[in-house]
Design an enzyme around this catalytic site. Structure first.
Site, PDB file in Angstrom:
ATOM      1  N   TYR A   1      76.924   1.888 118.564  1.00  0.00           N
ATOM      2  CA  TYR A   1      76.120   0.753 119.282  1.00  0.00           C
ATOM      3  C   TYR A   1      77.056  -0.583 119.109  1.00  0.00           C
ATOM      4  CZ  TYR A   1      72.327  -2.126 120.944  1.00  0.00           C
ATOM      5  OH  TYR A   1      71.633  -3.086 121.793  1.00  0.00           O
TER       6      TYR A   1
ATOM      7  N   TYR B   1      75.736  -2.598 129.740  1.00  0.00           N
ATOM      8  CA  TYR B   1      74.979  -2.726 128.428  1.00  0.00           C
ATOM      9  C   TYR B   1      73.729  -2.718 128.923  1.00  0.00           C
ATOM     10  CZ  TYR B   1      72.281  -5.474 125.122  1.00  0.00           C
ATOM     11  OH  TYR B   1      71.291  -5.836 124.143  1.00  0.00           O
TER      12      TYR B   1
END
Ligand SMILES: [Zn+2]
Lengths: 139, 385
Positions: B290, B340
């Site tokens: 991440y 994203y």
């Protein structure tokens, strides 16, 4: 292209019964730290139970107000209208003598900032209800 | 540890819209498109779906999915909290729903018009800031990049990390995106010089240390391993999927207890992940880490055990995270260069690496890791072939 920046004051916190005494003390220019009556742990942010010994006997103690810079950020692009005229400005994370850490502003040049820089707390009056933490370098 | 979930379930379908700066469609429509694609590639229909999972930040209500797709067999549903910490948690909960026998086919989804609609990186400007935000906003720490910068500075203080080292994360993501036609920044190159000359927005972070803001949606279909084997797609078995909370923990501003250079939530998730999977970091062939902000990637690489604490700067600058490295990461471009979708698109790439369909395919992948957000209660999963 031009646009109007809305008139907005300094961002302010929303309080609850656990945090109100801490903020009320800042307004009196007093820095308190929530302290466990059983194990004496200093706790910040304020909360209903001591995470160390699980006591709910919590009280408020005066802080020495002294600590040292643990980390910092220099804001070069501000999103909130209040801060747009203030860039570049520093925000510090200070490790206090009691082991808690506090976020605040600091009264020094940005290039003076370094790990461990000794500081003490002063108070920056915002309005009739709020004062904020403003650290100053101890020489 | 005897883990009752290990390899009992699989991701049997994945779906995604395009990633864009302006989808021109509602988030509800994006969600439906992604779910539809995920079901179709598995050879399933909305009638097969009996479970739904989404994230607490999700804009598309589960009832909007049910109402649009005519789903009439929903038997269980869950919403996983903590924003970017939720994606692999959604896999974990979907796997539990299936492995426990409550459901046969669970859809998990995430949709957002995060660029053209509400942008997380922009301030809400509420009348008052509650919770821990109220301790930070009065001083000008208002958006996540500014909170995380405090952690990044501490990495530089403790480990002597440099921006040249940090640059390897966005440069790796970007080079991977340049090979991925679906990536939002597919055609935009990034050089070390670009990185070093970029304006420092929240010192020490520059714009290339930030993830993108993206419109799009992704969806997953989770079934039993047995059922997945009978379907049209190649199963990506859920070898392990865990959540981790840590102590003490706030959101992207874990300033008040312990280290700023370790994610207590990462450590908690990693401990479970290795115990339940029976694997070690050396077993992992490819990882999607991440990457909302560069320093969080470095902290995560250490917390999950790919290098010692404090060594991640050297680890990334020694060529370990590139496509031919020891641990290729973010092979679709990650959140910094593919898109994203709040970390959920990383799961799709982890699946592609198992299927052999990544645009930066690692050879002979047996175990594919994906992590969720460092800096909030989080989650992680290992998929296997
Ligand atoms: Zn106590």
């Amino acid at each position: 292209m031009s646009y109007e920046i809305p008139e907005l004051g300094r961002p302010l916190p929303k309080l609850n019964a656990d945090t109100e005494p801490w903020w009320a003390a800042l307004k009196r220019h007093q820095l308190l730290v929530q302290t466990c009556s059983d194990c004496e742990m200093a706790i910040h942010p304020p909360r209903p139970m001591c995470p160390n010994c699980r006591s709910m006997e919590l009280s408020w103690s005066p802080s020495s107000g002294k600590g040292s810079v643990y980390s910092w950020v220099i804001i070069n692009r501000a999103f909130h209208p209040y801060f747009m005229e203030k860039i570049p400005f520093a925000v510090v994370l200070v490790e206090m003598e009691d082991g808690t850490r506090l976020v605040g502003s600091i009264d020094c040049e940005n290039d003076q900032l370094e790990d461990g820089l000794p500081v003490e707390v002063t108070f920056d009056d915002v309005d009739d209800d709020f004062s904020m933490l403003l650290f100053r370098v101890v020489r | 540890m005897n883990d009752q979930l290990k390899r009992k379930t699989a991701i049997a379908g994945i779906g995604t819209t395009e990633y864009s700066f302006n989808s021109g469609r509602s988030e509800q429509r994006l969600a439906i498109e992604a779910i539809n694609q995920a079901l179709q590639e598995a050879g399933l229909t909305p009638d097969d779906v009996d479970g739904l999972v989404n994230s607490d930040y999700e804009a598309t209500n589960q009832v909007d999915v049910v109402n649009a797709m005519g789903m009439q067999n929903i038997a269980s549903f869950a919403t996983i909290p903590h924003g970017g910490g939720s994606p692999c948690g959604a896999i974990a909960h979907a796997a539990m729903m299936v492995a426990s026998g409550q459901c046969k086919c669970v859809v998990a989804y995430r949709s957002m018009n995060e660029r053209s609609g509400h942008r997380y990186g922009s301030p809400e400007i509420p009348a008052r800031y509650d919770w821990v935000y109220g301790l930070h906003a009065p001083y000008g720490l208002i958006v996540p990049a500014e909170w995380v910068a405090m952690h990044g500075r501490r990495r530089m203080i403790e480990f002597g990390e440099t921006r040249e080292q940090w640059a390897q994360v966005p440069l790796t993501c970007r080079a991977n995106a340049n090979n991925n036609p679906a990536a939002l920044l597919h055609e935009k190159k990034l050089t070390l010089e670009d990185y070093l000359n970029a304006p420092i927005l929240a010192d020490p972070l520059c714009r290339y240390d930030y993830c993108l803001e993206t419109d799009g949606a992704v969806a997953l279909v989770i079934t039993s391993a047995e059922k997945a084997e009978s379907l049209a797609s190649t199963p990506a078995y859920i070898h392990a999927a865990v959540q981790g909370m840590g102590h003490q923990i706030w959101y992207q501003s874990n300033y008040y207890g312990g280290s700023l250079t370790t994610g207590s939530e990462n450590v908690a998730a990693a401990k479970q992940l290795w115990a339940k999977s029976g694997l070690t970091p050396r077993n992992i062939d490819v990882a999607q880490i991440y990457d909302h902000f560069t320093p969080a990637v470095l902290t995560s690489l250490e917390d999950y055990g790919f290098c010692e604490k404090g060594d991640a700067g050297g680890f990334v600058s020694d060529g370990n995270i590139g496509p031919d490295g020891e641990l290729p990461i973010n092979t679709a471009g990650g959140l910094q260069a593919e898109g994203y979708i709040h970390g959920w698109n990383l799961i799709l790439e982890a699946v592609r690496q198992i299927r052999g369909t990544s645009s930066n395919q690692v050879r002979d992948v047996e175990f594919s890791l994906v992590t969720s957000c460092c800096g909030a209660p989080t989650s992680a999963a290992i998929l296997s072939r």
